[in-house]
Motif scaffolding. Structure first.
Motif, PDB file in Angstrom:
ATOM      1  N   MET A   1       0.834  -1.195   0.000  1.00  0.00           N
ATOM      2  CA  MET A   1       0.000   0.000   0.000  1.00  0.00           C
ATOM      3  C   MET A   1       0.869   1.244   0.000  1.00  0.00           C
ATOM      4  N   ILE A   2       0.636   2.159  -0.920  1.00  0.00           N
ATOM      5  CA  ILE A   2       1.377   3.407  -0.988  1.00  0.00           C
ATOM      6  C   ILE A   2       0.641   4.468  -0.185  1.00  0.00           C
ATOM      7  N   ILE A   3       1.343   5.081   0.763  1.00  0.00           N
ATOM      8  CA  ILE A   3       0.768   6.137   1.589  1.00  0.00           C
ATOM      9  C   ILE A   3       1.342   7.471   1.139  1.00  0.00           C
ATOM     10  N   ASN A   4       0.500   8.364   0.687  1.00  0.00           N
ATOM     11  CA  ASN A   4       0.918   9.715   0.354  1.00  0.00           C
ATOM     12  C   ASN A   4       0.594  10.609   1.538  1.00  0.00           C
ATOM     13  N   PRO A   5       1.612  11.072   2.282  1.00  0.00           N
ATOM     14  CA  PRO A   5       1.334  11.843   3.495  1.00  0.00           C
ATOM     15  C   PRO A   5       0.806  13.244   3.235  1.00  0.00           C
ATOM     16  N   ARG A   6       0.735  13.676   1.979  1.00  0.00           N
ATOM     17  CA  ARG A   6       0.133  14.958   1.623  1.00  0.00           C
ATOM     18  C   ARG A   6       0.712  16.113   2.429  1.00  0.00           C
ATOM     19  N   GLY A   7       2.031  16.192   2.446  1.00  0.00           N
ATOM     20  CA  GLY A   7       2.679  17.327   3.086  1.00  0.00           C
ATOM     21  C   GLY A   7       3.235  17.045   4.456  1.00  0.00           C
ATOM     22  N   ALA A   8       2.957  15.876   5.028  1.00  0.00           N
ATOM     23  CA  ALA A   8       3.402  15.620   6.395  1.00  0.00           C
ATOM     24  C   ALA A   8       4.908  15.662   6.518  1.00  0.00           C
ATOM     25  N   ALA A   9       5.621  15.099   5.552  1.00  0.00           N
ATOM     26  CA  ALA A   9       7.078  15.044   5.636  1.00  0.00           C
ATOM     27  C   ALA A   9       7.674  16.443   5.667  1.00  0.00           C
ATOM     28  N   ASP A  10       7.078  17.372   4.926  1.00  0.00           N
ATOM     29  CA  ASP A  10       7.595  18.733   4.888  1.00  0.00           C
ATOM     30  C   ASP A  10       7.404  19.451   6.218  1.00  0.00           C
ATOM     31  N   ASP A  11       6.342  19.076   6.936  1.00  0.00           N
ATOM     32  CA  ASP A  11       6.003  19.779   8.168  1.00  0.00           C
ATOM     33  C   ASP A  11       6.545  19.097   9.414  1.00  0.00           C
ATOM     34  N   ALA A  12       7.065  17.889   9.258  1.00  0.00           N
ATOM     35  CA  ALA A  12       7.381  17.084  10.430  1.00  0.00           C
ATOM     36  C   ALA A  12       8.533  17.647  11.235  1.00  0.00           C
ATOM     37  N   GLY A  13       9.528  18.280  10.590  1.00  0.00           N
ATOM     38  CA  GLY A  13      10.679  18.765  11.321  1.00  0.00           C
ATOM     39  C   GLY A  13      11.488  17.609  11.854  1.00  0.00           C
ATOM     40  N   SER A  14      11.893  17.698  13.132  1.00  0.00           N
ATOM     41  CA  SER A  14      12.700  16.636  13.719  1.00  0.00           C
ATOM     42  C   SER A  14      11.857  15.397  13.954  1.00  0.00           C
ATOM     43  N   ALA A  15      12.549  14.262  14.026  1.00  0.00           N
ATOM     44  CA  ALA A  15      11.857  12.997  14.237  1.00  0.00           C
ATOM     45  C   ALA A  15      11.193  12.968  15.603  1.00  0.00           C
ATOM     46  N   LEU A  16      10.042  12.331  15.672  1.00  0.00           N
ATOM     47  CA  LEU A  16       9.273  12.212  16.902  1.00  0.00           C
ATOM     48  C   LEU A  16       9.364  10.794  17.441  1.00  0.00           C
ATOM     49  N   ARG A  17       9.100  10.658  18.732  1.00  0.00           N
ATOM     50  CA  ARG A  17       8.882   9.350  19.338  1.00  0.00           C
ATOM     51  C   ARG A  17       7.368   9.150  19.423  1.00  0.00           C
ATOM     52  N   VAL A  18       6.873   8.158  18.718  1.00  0.00           N
ATOM     53  CA  VAL A  18       5.434   7.946  18.627  1.00  0.00           C
ATOM     54  C   VAL A  18       5.073   6.565  19.143  1.00  0.00           C
ATOM     55  N   MET A  19       4.143   6.518  20.076  1.00  0.00           N
ATOM     56  CA  MET A  19       3.634   5.259  20.615  1.00  0.00           C
ATOM     57  C   MET A  19       2.252   5.028  20.016  1.00  0.00           C
ATOM     58  N   VAL A  20       2.048   3.868  19.393  1.00  0.00           N
ATOM     59  CA  VAL A  20       0.779   3.559  18.747  1.00  0.00           C
ATOM     60  C   VAL A  20       0.093   2.444  19.517  1.00  0.00           C
ATOM     61  N   LEU A  21      -0.993   2.752  20.178  1.00  0.00           N
ATOM     62  CA  LEU A  21      -1.756   1.752  20.911  1.00  0.00           C
ATOM     63  C   LEU A  21      -2.600   0.961  19.922  1.00  0.00           C
ATOM     64  N   GLY A  22      -2.617  -0.359  20.095  1.00  0.00           N
ATOM     65  CA  GLY A  22      -3.264  -1.193  19.095  1.00  0.00           C
ATOM     66  C   GLY A  22      -2.437  -1.219  17.816  1.00  0.00           C
ATOM     67  N   GLY A  23      -1.127  -1.167  17.982  1.00  0.00           N
ATOM     68  CA  GLY A  23      -0.224  -0.975  16.861  1.00  0.00           C
ATOM     69  C   GLY A  23      -0.093  -2.135  15.898  1.00  0.00           C
ATOM     70  N   THR A  24      -0.635  -3.299  16.230  1.00  0.00           N
ATOM     71  CA  THR A  24      -0.563  -4.433  15.309  1.00  0.00           C
ATOM     72  C   THR A  24      -1.897  -4.699  14.625  1.00  0.00           C
ATOM     73  N   GLY A  25      -2.867  -3.829  14.837  1.00  0.00           N
ATOM     74  CA  GLY A  25      -4.208  -4.057  14.308  1.00  0.00           C
ATOM     75  C   GLY A  25      -4.422  -3.473  12.924  1.00  0.00           C
ATOM     76  N   PHE A  26      -5.669  -3.493  12.493  1.00  0.00           N
ATOM     77  CA  PHE A  26      -6.093  -3.057  11.165  1.00  0.00           C
ATOM     78  C   PHE A  26      -5.611  -1.631  10.863  1.00  0.00           C
ATOM     79  N   LEU A  27      -5.833  -0.706  11.781  1.00  0.00           N
ATOM     80  CA  LEU A  27      -5.386   0.669  11.605  1.00  0.00           C
ATOM     81  C   LEU A  27      -3.966   0.876  12.113  1.00  0.00           C
ATOM     82  N   GLY A  28      -3.654   0.258  13.228  1.00  0.00           N
ATOM     83  CA  GLY A  28      -2.373   0.504  13.873  1.00  0.00           C
ATOM     84  C   GLY A  28      -1.166   0.087  13.057  1.00  0.00           C
ATOM     85  N   ARG A  29      -1.256  -1.067  12.404  1.00  0.00           N
ATOM     86  CA  ARG A  29      -0.101  -1.577  11.672  1.00  0.00           C
ATOM     87  C   ARG A  29       0.347  -0.634  10.551  1.00  0.00           C
ATOM     88  N   PRO A  30      -0.532  -0.225   9.639  1.00  0.00           N
ATOM     89  CA  PRO A  30      -0.070   0.700   8.599  1.00  0.00           C
ATOM     90  C   PRO A  30       0.328   2.068   9.130  1.00  0.00           C
TER      91      PRO A  30
END
Length: 333
Positions: free
Chosen positions: A10-39
């Motif tokens: 699946m190709i994800i087009n972040p629609r500008g997110a990469a340009d706005d992200a700045g420095s890398a973040l630490r992100v915790m995804v709850l339910g991270g192995t599920g239908f929404l969480g995994r991608p």
């Protein structure tokens, strides 16, 4: 880094997110192995963020994603606090929860109780964490045919799941106002894509089509009436919205609709899946015995464009194809 991130096929087009992200973040995804969480995890990692997936049943999500085992529905506030302090995230995405195949008590635990405990735990941290709650179109209930649902519409859920998700949205908004978290809710339409839950309508249909294909038979689908019109949105579009919500400052404190802004019938979605599968099929709908069809949901997605710079895809053909291919991979695994 490319403007596009790839999650499996699946190709994800972040629609500008990469340009706005700045420095890398630490992100915790709850339910991270599920239908929404995994991608979501994969797309965040592909953008260079540090990603920790938290789930009851850990699974390998590929390079760049750490997986932490925790039964979120059973974990108390102290356990969640300990994990937050250890992992020290900038952003927490709550992709846990669910409705398919769950009792009301189970839905309460994995939705409302989890969010309430998460908020209390996050409020104990020395700095405010951005919490992105994935809400649901079902929080609104139903509206007259032909109208859209803006974020200003007073919610009036007509099912337990919608009521539980609304309670989550309210809790996140109140916690943001009180300074406990930097909270926002993405109110998401009916998601279509790879890994569709097996108890969902499209998950059930995909399973029956695959069974007929393997048996070399013509499929016969006997389903409830399919006239209800809902806002169906592609999984890749939802992922793109989450990536933007993680970095856009103006998103804090908001409720933002994420849908296609189109009311499509369940019949259209089932037929699209049949067409994609190329499995010869007899589709039989039960006759409607209740009142005339008034089941209509269509999200107004103008605020998402304004605040996130996000817009949905034009159609769901690619998402449905990925749903079908993923269903085939699961059968052969």
């Amino acid at each position: 880094m490319s403007d596009d991130s790839q999650v499996g096929d699946m190709i994800i087009n972040p629609r500008g997110a990469a340009d706005d992200a700045g420095s890398a973040l630490r992100v915790m995804v709850l339910g991270g192995t599920g239908f929404l969480g995994r991608p979501i995890c994969r797309a965040l990692a592909d953008q260079g963020h540090t990603v920790i997936a938290v789930a009851r049943q850990p699974r390998d999500l590929g390079q760049g994603v750490e997986v932490r085992a925790l039964d979120l529905a059973a974990a108390d506030v102290d356990e969640i606090t300990d994990v937050l302090r250890e992992l020290d995230p900038d952003v927490v995405v709550n992709a846990a929860g669910g409705m398919w195949g769950l009792t009301d008590a189970q839905m309460l635990a994995v939705n409302v109780t989890l969010v309430e405990r998460l908020i209390e735990a996050a409020g104990r941290l020395p700095r405010r964490v951005r919490v992105i709650q994935l809400g649901s179109v079902h929080e609104y209930g139903l509206v007259p045919v032909g109208t859209s649902m803006p974020e200003t519409l007073p919610p009036a859920p007509v099912m337990a799941y919608g009521d539980f998700k609304l309670r989550c949205t309210t809790a996140v908004a109140e916690a943001d106002r009180h300074g406990l978290i930097e909270g926002l809710t993405l109110r998401v339409g009916n998601v279509v894509g790879a890994g569709q839950p097996g108890h969902s309508l499209l998950g059930v249909v995909a399973g029956k089509l695959r069974a007929a294909q393997q048996a070399g038979e013509r499929a016969r689908l006997e389903l409830a009436p399919l006239g209800s019109r809902r806002d169906f949105v592609g999984l890749s579009d939802v992922v793109a919205a989450v990536l933007l919500a993680a970095t856009r400052p103006d998103a804090a404190g908001r409720v933002i609709n994420v849908g296609r802004g189109v009311a499509a019938s369940a019949r259209d979605m089932v037929q699209l899946l049949i067409d994609v599968s190329e499995v010869p099929t007899d589709l039989v709908e039960a006759e409607r015995t209740g009142p005339a069809e008034t089941s209509w949901q269509r999200l107004d997605v103008g605020l998402a464009a304004e605040v996130l710079g996000w817009s949905p895809s034009d159609d769901l053909h690619t998402e449905m194809k990925q749903l079908w291919e993923h269903a085939g991979a699961e059968v052969s695994a």
